[in-house]
Design a protein around this motif. Structure first.
Motif, PDB file in Angstrom:
ATOM      1  N   LYS A   1       0.808  -1.238  -0.055  1.00 23.83           N
ATOM      2  CA  LYS A   1       0.091   0.090   0.117  1.00 23.83           C
ATOM      3  C   LYS A   1       0.835   1.170   0.010  1.00 23.83           C
ATOM      4  O   LYS A   1       1.866   1.246   0.524  1.00 23.83           O
TER       5      LYS A   1
ATOM      6  N   ASP B   1      -5.372   6.087   0.671  1.00 22.44           N
ATOM      7  CA  ASP B   1      -4.449   4.717   0.633  1.00 22.44           C
ATOM      8  C   ASP B   1      -4.602   4.288  -0.760  1.00 22.44           C
ATOM      9  O   ASP B   1      -5.728   4.203  -1.180  1.00 22.44           O
ATOM     10  N   TYR B   2      -3.482   3.745  -1.325  1.00 21.17           N
ATOM     11  CA  TYR B   2      -3.589   3.334  -2.596  1.00 21.17           C
ATOM     12  C   TYR B   2      -2.888   1.680  -2.677  1.00 21.17           C
ATOM     13  O   TYR B   2      -1.750   1.736  -2.164  1.00 21.17           O
ATOM     14  N   THR B   3      -3.589   0.639  -3.068  1.00 23.58           N
ATOM     15  CA  THR B   3      -3.115  -0.619  -2.999  1.00 23.58           C
ATOM     16  C   THR B   3      -2.509  -0.733  -4.478  1.00 23.58           C
ATOM     17  O   THR B   3      -3.141  -0.553  -5.437  1.00 23.58           O
TER      18      THR B   3
ATOM     19  N   GLU C   1      -1.402  -2.182  -7.940  1.00 26.88           N
ATOM     20  CA  GLU C   1      -1.946  -2.706  -9.011  1.00 26.88           C
ATOM     21  C   GLU C   1      -1.150  -3.960  -9.201  1.00 26.88           C
ATOM     22  O   GLU C   1       0.174  -4.020  -8.962  1.00 26.88           O
TER      23      GLU C   1
ATOM     24  N   ILE D   1      -3.163   6.555 -10.480  1.00 24.56           N
ATOM     25  CA  ILE D   1      -3.360   6.171  -9.356  1.00 24.56           C
ATOM     26  C   ILE D   1      -4.960   6.639  -9.169  1.00 24.56           C
ATOM     27  O   ILE D   1      -5.820   5.868  -8.699  1.00 24.56           O
ATOM     28  N   SER D   2      -5.189   7.734  -8.945  1.00 29.04           N
ATOM     29  CA  SER D   2      -6.489   8.244  -8.803  1.00 29.04           C
ATOM     30  C   SER D   2      -6.674   9.664  -9.398  1.00 29.04           C
ATOM     31  O   SER D   2      -5.795  10.403  -9.441  1.00 29.04           O
TER      32      SER D   2
ATOM     33  N   SER E   1       0.467   5.212   1.322  1.00 24.83           N
ATOM     34  CA  SER E   1      -0.304   6.297   1.844  1.00 24.83           C
ATOM     35  C   SER E   1       0.090   7.526   1.178  1.00 24.83           C
ATOM     36  O   SER E   1       1.186   8.018   1.561  1.00 24.83           O
TER      37      SER E   1
END
Lengths: 208, 541
Positions: free
Chosen positions: A54, A123-125, A127, A107-108, A56
Motif C-alpha cells: 500500500k 491509501d492506494y493498493t 496494482e 493512481i486516482s 499512503s
C-alpha cells in the motif's frame, strides 16, 4: 497508370494529415507551475507476500501556488525514478507532455473545488501489473480543457529523494508450471513412441 | 558408365533439391532411362489422386485438395512451418507486458531477439541431414515436438537470462523451413516445384504476421478469465505449444515421407553412389556467389525476421496504440508474404524470359533496394498513416526480393545446390541476428533510428549483387564472356567436377541441367539459336 495515381493521392493525403497533426501538441512540462502541490507518499506493506503493498498518499495545494483558480481536477500518478528509466526508452521523460512516458500509471483523480485546498489523504493498493522498479508519486492539476497547469511530486526536482521501490509479482503459478511440464513430457514421449513403433514395424516387415 | 544417382534419396544435397524452387529435377538419369521406365511403367499410378510422373511425384498442384500423399504432404509441410514461425515470434507482440514482468532493458530485449533467430542458423544446416536419414516426416516432427517443451517453458521464465535462453531454444524450430521444402521436393515434379515451394515458403512466412494478431488476442482472452497480465502472457504461450504438438502428431499420422510410402518401410533399391560431402561442401564454399547470396538474403529475409521481432513494439511505443492494434498493424507486414514472395519469384521468371540471368539480377537488386528505401522511410515517418504506408511498401519489396533471390540461387551451382540453399537460408537468420544486435539491442539508437539505419545497411549490402557474374550469361553491368569455351553453360557446371569424376560420368546430371539452363540467356539468345534460313530475305519482294 491508375495504381500510381492512387498511390500518389494516398501519399498526399497522408502528408496532409501529418502536417495538420503537428500544430496542436506542444504543451511542455517545463511550462507547468512547479511545486504548486505538496505531495507525500509513504509505502507500507500489509500482510505477507506480494500484491498487497500500500501507498499512503497525501496531496495539498501549496501556499505558493498561483494558478490555483484554474484547477479543475487533480490527477495523481505513479512515476518512474531515473534508475528505472535507464536503457528503457519506453519510459523516457520528455518535455512535451504528450510524449512523456515517465508517469504511465494512474493512481486516482479528484475533481477539485477551492474548498479542497487543504488537500486529500488516501491509501492506494498497488496494482498487480506494476513492474519492479523505483518510483515516486506526482500529482498534476488540470484545468477545464484537461490540460495540465501545475504539478507537485513526492520527490525533489532531481528525483533523488524519497523514492520507494516496488517488487512486482512474478506471474508464475505452480499450476502453470506443472501443466507446462506435463505437456512437454507428453510431446517428447509421443514422438519417441511413434518413432520406436515405426522402427519396430519396419523390422517386422523386413524380417517377413 | 556409372549412372548419376544424385537425385536418389539419401545422396548428399538431395535433401535440399527443390528448395530454391526453380531448378530442373530429373526423375531418371540418361543411361538408366529406358530401364527405369520399364520398371515403373506398370506401377498402378491410378492409385494416386493426382497425375504423377515416373517417380510418382505429382505433376499438378491443387492447393484446395488434401489428397494423399502429395497435397497432404504440402499442407502438412507449410502449416508446420507456419506454426514454427508463430512460436518463434510469439513473444514479440507481448514484449510490452513481458518487459514489465521481467524488468527487461532494451539491451535484454534486443539480445533475446538476436537469440531467437540464431539457433536456426545451425538447426537449418543440420535438418538437411536429418531429412536424408530419417525422412521429412520425422524431420518436421522432431522440429515441432522437441521444441514444444521450450515454448511451454515460458511459464518458468523469471529474468532476462532465462527469457533469452528460452527464445533461443524455441528458435531452433525454424529448421522446419528445410524439412518443408524437402518434403515438397520429393512430392512434386520439377516443372511445378517452383510454384509449390514459393507457396509453401510464403505461406509459412505468414506465421510471423499471424502471431502478431494471435498472441495479443489470446492474451486478452486469458485476462478476461481473471488472470493478471503477468500470468496471462505465460499462459498465452501454451497456444503455440499446443499447435506444435497437434501438428507434430498430424504429420506423423497423416503424412507420408515419399509418394510410395514411408522411408522406414520402403526398401532402398540398388546401389547409391553418394556424392562426397567434402566435395559438395568445397564447391559451395569456393564459389564466391554463394557468399554474395548469403549476404543478400541476410538483408531481405534477415530484415523480415528482424521486423517480426521489433515492429509491434515499435507501433505500441511510438504511436501509443493498444497491444491489440499494434498487433494488427504488425501482422499486415507478415501477411503480405501471401502474395509478395510468389510475386518476386514470378517477376524474376518474367525478367529471365526477356533478359535472361541479367534480368533476374536486376530484378533482385531493384526489389531489394526499393524495399530497403521504404524501410528508411518507415523509420522517419512520424505519423501513423505514413508509417503504415511505408511499412506495407517495404514489406512487399523485401518479401518479393526473397522470392527473387531464389530465382537466382538454383543457377549458382548444380552439384552443391542443396548446400547453397541451406547456406543462403542460414544467411537470412545471420543477417537478422546482425541487424538486431547492431540497431535494436542498445539505447544508442531509438527504434525509429534503428529502422532507418537498417534500411541504409540493406541498400549498401544489396550492392554486391552487381558482382555476381556468370561467364555464360553476364552480370548486371557486364556482358557474357565472348570466349569460345567459357561462354557455354556446360563449362560452368562441368567445372565443378574433376576430370576423373567426369570420366566416370558423374557429371551427367550437371550437363543436362546446363542444357536446360540455356533459357537464362534471355530472348535474344533464344532467337539467335534458331538457325537463319540460307536464303535470308527474298531477292524479290
Amino acid at each position: 497508370m491508375a495504381i500510381h495515381k492512387i498511390l500518389f493521392a494516398s501519399l498526399l493525403i497522408c502528408l496532409l494529415i501529418q502536417s495538420s497533426h503537428a500544430a496542436t501538441k506542444e504543451r511542455l512540462f517545463s511550462d507547468l507551475e512547479k511545486s504548486a502541490l505538496e505531495v507525500t507518499a509513504t509505502p507500507s506493506r500489509v500482510g505477507e507476500g506480494v500484491g498487497v503493498d500500500k501507498l499512503s498518499i497525501t496531496w495539498k495545494v501549496s501556499s505558493t501556488a498561483t494558478k490555483e483558480p484554474e484547477f479543475k481536477a487533480i490527477k495523481v500518478k505513479l512515476c518512474y525514478a531515473p534508475a528505472s528509466q535507464v536503457d528503457r526508452p519506453w519510459r523516457k521523460t520528455e518535455n512535451e507532455l504528450f510524449k512523456d512516458k515517465s508517469c504511465p500509471h494512474k493512481i486516482s483523480s479528484w475533481s477539485y473545488d477551492p474548498a479542497m485546498k487543504a488537500g486529500q489523504s488516501f491509501d492506494y493498493t498497488l496494482e498487480r501489473d506494476i513492474p519492479t522498479g523505483t518510483y515516486f508519486v506526482r500529482a498534476y492539476a488540470v484545468d477545464t480543457k484537461d490540460h495540465e497547469v501545475a504539478f507537485g511530486q513526492s520527490t525533489n526536482e532531481d528525483k533523488t529523494t524519497n523514492l520507494f521501490s516496488v517488487q512486482a509479482i512474478s506471474g508464475r503459478h505452480k499450476s502453470l508450471d506443472i501443466a507446462s511440464v506435463c505437456f512437454s513430457v507428453f510431446s517428447v514421449v509421443a514422438l519417441l513412441v511413434f518413432f520406436v513403433n515405426e522402427k519396430r514395424k519396419a523390422k517386422i516387415e523386413q524380417s517377413e | 558408365m556409372a549412372p548419376n544417382h544424385s537425385n536418389e534419396n539419401g545422396s548428399i544435397g538431395s535433401s535440399l533439391h527443390g528448395v530454391t524452387a526453380r531448378e530442373q529435377i530429373f526423375s531418371f538419369s540418361v543411361e538408366d532411362g529406358p530401364s527405369s521406365q520399364a520398371i515403373r511403367s506398370d506401377d498402378p499410378t491410378a492409385k494416386f489422386a493426382l497425375p504423377v510422373d515416373s517417380e510418382h511425384r505429382a505433376k499438378v498442384f491443387k492447393p484446395l485438395s488434401f489428397a494423399k500423399p502429395h497435397m497432404r504432404a504440402f499442407h502438412l509441410g507449410w502449416i508446420s512451418f507456419f506454426t514454427c514461425f508463430i512460436s518463434t515470434f510469439a513473444a514479440a507482440p507481448l514484449v510490452p507486458v513481458i518487459r514489465d514482468n521481467l524488468d527487461l532493458t532494451k539491451t535484454d530485449i534486443g539480445n533475446a531477439g538476436v537469440a531467437s533467430v540464431s539457433g536456426a542458423i545451425f538447426s537449418r544446416l543440420a535438418m538437411g541431414a536429418v531429412c536424408d536419414l530419417l525422412g521429412a516426416r520425422y524431420g518436421t516432427a522432431f522440429s515441432l515436438m522437441l521444441s514444444a517443451p521450450a515454448v511451454f517453458s515460458m511459464s518458468f521464465v523469471a529474468d532476462a537470462g532465462s527469457y533469452l535462453a528460452v527464445r533461443f531454444m524455441i528458435g531452433f524450430c525454424l529448421a522446419t523451413f528445410v524439412s518443408c521444402q524437402y518434403w515438397t521436393s520429393v512430392m512434386f515434379t520439377g516443372k511445378i516445384i517452383g510454384l509449390v515451394n514459393g507457396c509453401a515458403g510464403g505461406w509459412g512466412d505468414m506465421g510471423g504476421g499471424v502471431t502478431q494478431l494471435l498472441m495479443p488476442m489470446v492474451f486478452h482472452v486469458i485476462k478476461l478469465t481473471g488472470a493478471t497480465p503477468f500470468t496471462a502472457w505465460r499462459f498465452a504461450f501454451f497456444i503455440p505449444g499446443f499447435l506444435q504438438i497437434i501438428m507434430g502428431i498430424l504429420v506423423l499420422t497423416l503424412g507420408q515421407d515419399l509418394p510410395d510410402g514411408n522411408l522406414s518401410t520402403l526398401q532402398k533399391s540398388g546401389q547409391v553412389s553418394k556424392d562426397k560431402f567434402s566435395k559438395v561442401f568445397w564447391f559451395a564454399v569456393k564459389n564466391y556467389r554463394t557468399w554474395i547470396l548469403f549476404v543478400l538474403y541476410g538483408f531481405s529475409m534477415g530484415v523480415e525476421l528482424t521486423i517480426n521481432n521489433v515492429i509491434s513494439g515499435y507501433f505500441y511505443d511510438r504511436f501509443n496504440l493498444t497491444l491489440h492494434t499494434a498487433g494488427i498493424v504488425a501482422a499486415s507486414f507478415g501477411m503480405a508474404n501471401f502474395f509478395a514472395r510468389p510475386f518476386g519469384g514470378y517477376a524474376s521468371d518474367v525478367a529471365a524470359r526477356l533478359f535472361g540471368m541479367r534480368g533476374r539480377l536486376w530484378t533482385l537488386w531493384i526489389l531489394q533496394t526499393v524495399g530497403a528505401l521504404f524501410c528508411i522511410w518507415l523509420g522517419r515517418a512520424s505519423s501513423l498513416p505514413i508509417a503504415i504506408l511505408a511499412m506495407m511498401l517495404f514489406s512487399v519489396g523485401t518479401q518479393a526480393a526473397c522470392g527473387a533471390l531464389f530465382g537466382v540461387a538454383p543457377f549458382v551451382s548444380r552439384r552443391s545446390l542443396g548446400l547453397i540453399s541451406g547456406l543462403t537460408g542460414a544467411g537470412g537468420n545471420f543477417g537478422s541476428g546482425v541487424t538486431q544486435l547492431l540497431f535494436f539491442s542498445s539505447s544508442r539508437f531509438s527504434t525509429a533510428e534503428g529502422l532507418s539505419l537498417m534500411g541504409v545497411m540493406a541498400v549498401v549490402c544489396t550492392i554486391p549483387v552487381a558482382f555476381i557474374h556468370f561467364p555464360q550469361w553476364g552480370s548486371m553491368f557486364l556482358r557474357p564472356s565472348q570466349h569460345e569455351e567459357r561462354s557455354k553453360e556446360e563449362h560452368y557446371y562441368g567445372g565443378e567436377w574433376t576430370e576423373e569424376e567426369k570420366s566416370l560420368g558423374l557429371h551427367e546430371g550437371s550437363i543436362k541441367f546446363a542444357e536446360n539452363s540455356r533459357s537464362e540467356r534471355g530472348r535474344k539468345a533464344v532467337l539467335a539459336d534458331i538457325p537463319t534460313p540460307e536464303t535470308g530475305s527474298p531477292a524479290h519482294v
